[in-house]
Design an enzyme around this catalytic site. Sequence first.
Site, PDB file in Angstrom:
ATOM      1  N   TRP A   9       0.818  -1.225   0.000  1.00 20.80           N
ATOM      2  CA  TRP A   9       0.000   0.000   0.000  1.00 20.80           C
ATOM      3  C   TRP A   9       0.849   1.271   0.000  1.00 20.80           C
ATOM      4  CZ3 TRP A   9      -5.037  -0.329   3.466  1.00 20.80           C
ATOM      5  CH2 TRP A   9      -5.897  -1.314   2.921  1.00 20.80           C
ATOM      6  N   HIS A  89      12.849  -2.008  -1.170  1.00 17.68           N
ATOM      7  CA  HIS A  89      12.023  -1.519  -2.281  1.00 17.68           C
ATOM      8  C   HIS A  89      12.761  -0.374  -2.978  1.00 17.68           C
ATOM      9  CE1 HIS A  89       8.790   0.372  -4.502  1.00 17.68           C
ATOM     10  NE2 HIS A  89       8.129  -0.765  -4.388  1.00 17.68           N
ATOM     11  N   GLU A  91      11.829   2.373  -3.994  1.00 14.13           N
ATOM     12  CA  GLU A  91      11.520   3.716  -3.476  1.00 14.13           C
ATOM     13  C   GLU A  91      12.334   4.003  -2.224  1.00 14.13           C
ATOM     14  OE1 GLU A  91       7.279   3.176  -3.447  1.00 14.13           O
ATOM     15  OE2 GLU A  91       7.265   3.213  -5.632  1.00 14.13           O
ATOM     16  N   GLY A 163       4.531   1.748 -11.010  1.00 11.76           N
ATOM     17  CA  GLY A 163       3.620   2.887 -11.029  1.00 11.76           C
ATOM     18  C   GLY A 163       3.520   3.576 -12.369  1.00 11.76           C
ATOM     19  N   GLY A 215       1.378  -2.835  -6.220  1.00 15.70           N
ATOM     20  CA  GLY A 215       1.260  -1.543  -5.567  1.00 15.70           C
ATOM     21  C   GLY A 215      -0.127  -0.954  -5.753  1.00 15.70           C
ATOM     22  N   GLY A 216      -0.260  -0.081  -6.725  1.00 14.04           N
ATOM     23  CA  GLY A 216      -1.497   0.673  -6.923  1.00 14.04           C
ATOM     24  C   GLY A 216      -2.754  -0.188  -6.988  1.00 14.04           C
TER      25      GLY A 216
HETATM   26  P1  PGA Z   1       2.825  -0.753  -8.841  1.00 12.97           P
HETATM   27  O1  PGA Z   1       3.935  -0.874  -7.674  1.00 12.97           O
HETATM   28  O2  PGA Z   1       2.065  -2.082  -8.836  1.00 12.97           O
HETATM   29  O3  PGA Z   1       1.984   0.387  -8.435  1.00 12.97           O
HETATM   30  O4  PGA Z   1       3.566  -0.557 -10.114  1.00 12.97           O
HETATM   31  C1  PGA Z   1       4.582  -2.083  -7.432  1.00 12.97           C
HETATM   32  C2  PGA Z   1       5.525  -1.936  -6.259  1.00 12.97           C
HETATM   33  O5  PGA Z   1       6.153  -0.880  -6.118  1.00 12.97           O
HETATM   34  O6  PGA Z   1       5.658  -2.878  -5.454  1.00 12.97           O
END
Ligand code: PGA
Length: 232
Positions: A9, A89, A91, A163, A215-216
């Site tokens: 999330w 991750h 990020e 993303g 993710g999304g």
């Molecule tokens: P996403 O992100 O499905 O929004 O592309 C995946 C993730 O970062 O784990």
Amino acid sequence: MRKLVAGNWKMNGTRAALAEVAALAAAEPEPPCDVLICPPATLIAEMAAMGAVPVGAQDCHAGAAGAHTGDLSAEMLADAGAVAVILGHSERRADHGETSEAVAAKVGAVWRAGLTAIVCVGETEAERDAGRAAAVVSAQVSASIPDGDGALVLAYEPVWAIGTGRTPSLEEIAEMHGMLRAMLPATRLLYGGSVKPSNAAEIFAVANVDGALVGGASLRAADFGPIIAAAG
Ligand code: PGA
């Protein structure tokens, strides 16, 4: 290998979002795969107490306790009800400068607390364009996983696919997962990056793809439910 569909999330969701977890449990009462949701840490205890789905965290500190303002230890996350922790991750590698060596220390902490480590690796678009994707990913795997024993899941997440709505070709996913299988024969290998209801089934059918990190499309039961169903 039984598939795992894990939702990340990220920094999304207040307590109102727990309604999505209840809706998911109602829509998929007997999922055909293992399911995990990794909400923001503020929601771990309450989501775990719902008993609807196993719950994970998105990061932890390498230490067990101490003077680290703002950080959470793996032991604290376990105490709140988490069974797994996402580590490394892209990020966090980008936003917080996490190196693979720092990730390896966190994996050790997660194992010390008896939880499953979900380690993320993946190349940038420039690295793929330069023909370096396999070298970058294998170096990240080698440096991010410490010696020792503990439950491990690996997520291959090309940075440029996260993303963005873009994904590698199925052949590119197969190639990378084949390399990862050779490195980690007994480890569940997830694909992550723009997994959605419309592409989940074809991605799950790729050799050596044992699930997805989403993710999304994990934020709403209406999207996450069909992805879980596609893993059957
Ligand atoms: P996403 O992100 O499905 O929004 O592309 C995946 C993730 O970062 O784990």
